[in-house]
Design an enzyme around this catalytic site. Structure first.
Site, PDB file in Angstrom:
ATOM      1  N   TRP A 166       0.727  -1.375   0.022  1.00  0.00           N
ATOM      2  CA  TRP A 166       0.053  -0.036   0.147  1.00  0.00           C
ATOM      3  C   TRP A 166       0.862   1.215   0.001  1.00  0.00           C
ATOM      4  O   TRP A 166       0.440   2.208  -0.598  1.00  0.00           O
ATOM      5  CB  TRP A 166      -0.963   0.014   1.273  1.00  0.00           C
ATOM      6  CG  TRP A 166      -2.064  -1.206   1.085  1.00  0.00           C
ATOM      7  CD1 TRP A 166      -2.032  -2.169   1.696  1.00  0.00           C
ATOM      8  CD2 TRP A 166      -2.895  -1.231  -0.140  1.00  0.00           C
ATOM      9  NE1 TRP A 166      -3.317  -2.982   1.219  1.00  0.00           N
ATOM     10  CE2 TRP A 166      -3.622  -2.507  -0.102  1.00  0.00           C
ATOM     11  CE3 TRP A 166      -3.425  -0.076  -1.171  1.00  0.00           C
ATOM     12  CZ2 TRP A 166      -4.657  -2.667  -0.781  1.00  0.00           C
ATOM     13  CZ3 TRP A 166      -4.515  -0.566  -1.887  1.00  0.00           C
ATOM     14  CH2 TRP A 166      -5.115  -2.057  -1.988  1.00  0.00           C
ATOM     15  N   ASP A 238      -1.173   6.654   6.344  1.00  0.00           N
ATOM     16  CA  ASP A 238      -2.295   5.792   6.003  1.00  0.00           C
ATOM     17  C   ASP A 238      -2.341   5.098   6.963  1.00  0.00           C
ATOM     18  O   ASP A 238      -1.548   4.076   7.345  1.00  0.00           O
ATOM     19  CB  ASP A 238      -1.885   5.090   4.442  1.00  0.00           C
ATOM     20  CG  ASP A 238      -2.921   3.962   4.026  1.00  0.00           C
ATOM     21  OD1 ASP A 238      -4.097   3.887   4.983  1.00  0.00           O
ATOM     22  OD2 ASP A 238      -2.937   3.353   3.272  1.00  0.00           O
ATOM     23  N   LYS A 262     -12.315  -1.671   7.584  1.00  0.00           N
ATOM     24  CA  LYS A 262     -11.290  -2.555   8.353  1.00  0.00           C
ATOM     25  C   LYS A 262     -11.643  -2.573  10.054  1.00  0.00           C
ATOM     26  O   LYS A 262     -12.182  -3.661  10.348  1.00  0.00           O
ATOM     27  CB  LYS A 262      -9.681  -2.165   8.415  1.00  0.00           C
ATOM     28  CG  LYS A 262      -9.128  -1.871   7.081  1.00  0.00           C
ATOM     29  CD  LYS A 262      -9.123  -2.813   6.103  1.00  0.00           C
ATOM     30  CE  LYS A 262      -8.176  -2.398   4.741  1.00  0.00           C
ATOM     31  NZ  LYS A 262      -8.118  -3.599   4.000  1.00  0.00           N
TER      32      LYS A 262
END
Length: 427
Positions: A166, A238, A262
């Site tokens: 990511w 992030d 999440k």
């Protein structure tokens, strides 16, 4: 195989009188707050008053027999008591005569929902009035572009630490909007560690330093955070897969962004926490929907937001507060992770986790089998025991157990018991 879910509760889902989770009368939610005219936050008090309505009884973290233990990386399992409350309010939200999905996003009912969600999130993370909280769309992936577009010019240098897939994607997207540089990458070691901060060769002219606080795919997590050594002192993170899993000192960051799916809600909501002085300097080519100033001035209501998703996030924030806040939540997460990692480490190599122990994620636990040919059978047999979504990401293989906030200890206990039994049969 999983036990079929009873159709009776589904049949009565929209019936206030027949819903088995509606036990006690409560009062209709009437907001006593007013909109903020600027992105500056002031504490608000939100109360309930007026007519009779029903509310579900408090639920524990036990798991109903008709639900699986869902180890998916996202969208992920949600707290059962949150789902039950949402079920009880689906047809007629607190006496309003309509579902949250039907509300005008500018009506008083939804305004009370989004404002309380923001207030509770500020309480959870200790977010000061120096920061704006935005509820956006497009996932964290959209923020890969929005961050550089909003806080730097197209010829600004920017530092990226790449600890997994990511952060690598974030770096590649930023190349379109600024001059990013990878100052450390774990790719050569298959993304199994986090760098020593002393070894980071930061560019003093960089506009910001970007990290991914927890790599969902590779299971690598920052346990503390680097200090940016740049002209602006801006650290960007992030936090999609460990957001609200533990306390965080927000004041150390210029900007935090996270997809909700999440730990704090369903897919469709992206939370951005941005320092106010970083708002209002977007590049001229920035699309209106990516401009933080537009969203901050309009209290995340410039256009129709993901209303139901924000409502669900609000219920999760309430639940986290009721658990005692993020200090208590972190204790539970550490207990679950320790149980699972110990089982892996004590298996004499039958199970293996490649991640360096000091930076193993509390949220995403990747592991492999010594006999890789057994991995398919492991996943299949686990499914028969109502444990699902244990297959590793397609880019790395193996297995992965995502044990977010809402995964009860009982789910991890069942998984480790299954692992030990599987090893006994196949070692």
């Amino acid at each position: 195989m999983a036990t079929p879910i009873s159709t009776s509760s589904q049949t009565h889902l929209l019936s206030q009188t027949n819903n088995p989770f509606l036990k006690k009368p409560i009062t209709t939610f009437t907001p006593t707050i007013s909109l903020r005219s600027t992105p500056t936050f002031k504490p608000i008090s939100i109360k309930c008053a007026a007519t009779t309505q029903a509310q579900p009884q408090a639920q524990t973290q036990s798991q109903s027999s008709d639900r699986v233990f869902n180890f998916a990386a996202g969208p992920a399992t949600l707290p059962e008591n949150v789902l039950r409350k949402a079920q009880s309010e689906l047809y007629n939200w607190r006496g309003s005569g309509m579902s949250v999905m039907e509300m005008s996003h500018r009506g008083k009912e939804f305004l009370s929902i989004i404002q309380k969600a923001e207030s509770d999130l500020r309480t959870l993370l200790g977010i000061s009035s120096e920061y704006s909280v935005l509820f956006l769309q497009g996932g964290a992936t959209t923020q890969f572009a929005a961050v550089p577009l909003n806080i730097c010019k197209n010829d600004d240098a920017v530092d990226y630490v790449v600890t997994g897939s990511w952060s690598d994607k974030a770096f590649k997207e930023a190349q379109k909007y600024c001059k990013p540089n990878v100052i450390w990458s774990g790719k050569s070691e298959k993304y199994t560690k986090v760098p020593s901060f002393d070894d980071l060769k930061q560019n003093p002219e960089a506009r910001f330093l970007h990290i991914c606080a927890n790599e969902t795919i590779h299971g690598v997590e920052f346990k503390n955070y680097p200090t940016p050594n740049n002209q602006s002192g801006i650290l960007v993170a992030d936090m999609s897969s460990n957001f609200c899993s533990k306390p965080v000192d927000v004041s150390k960051f210029g900007l935090i962004y996270a997809g909700a799916q999440k730990n704090v809600g369903p897919s469709g909501v992206t939370v951005v926490i941005v320092r106010n002085d970083l708002i209002g300097n977007a590049q001229s080519s920035t699309p209106v929907m990516l401009d933080y100033k537009i969203h901050a001035e309009n209290n995340s209501l410039y256009n129709t937001p993901p209303c139901y998703g924000i409502y669900m996030c609000g219920l999760v924030f309430e639940d986290l507060l009721e658990q005692g806040g993020l200090v208590e939540v972190e204790k539970k997460n550490k207990k679950k992770a320790e149980l699972l990692y110990n089982t892996i480490d004590e298996s004499n190599g039958f199970f293996r986790c490649p991640v360096e122990k000091s930076v193993r994620s509390l949220m995403n636990v990747p592991f492999t089998l010594e006999k890789s040919e057994l991995e398919g059978e492991f996943i299949k047999e686990a499914g028969k025991e109502n444990m699902v979504q244990l297959k590793g990401h397609r880019s790395v293989g193996g297995m992965r157990a995502s044990i977010y906030n809402a995964m009860p200890l009982a789910g991890v206990e069942k998984l480790v018991a299954f692992m030990k039994d599987f090893q006994a049969k196949h070692a």
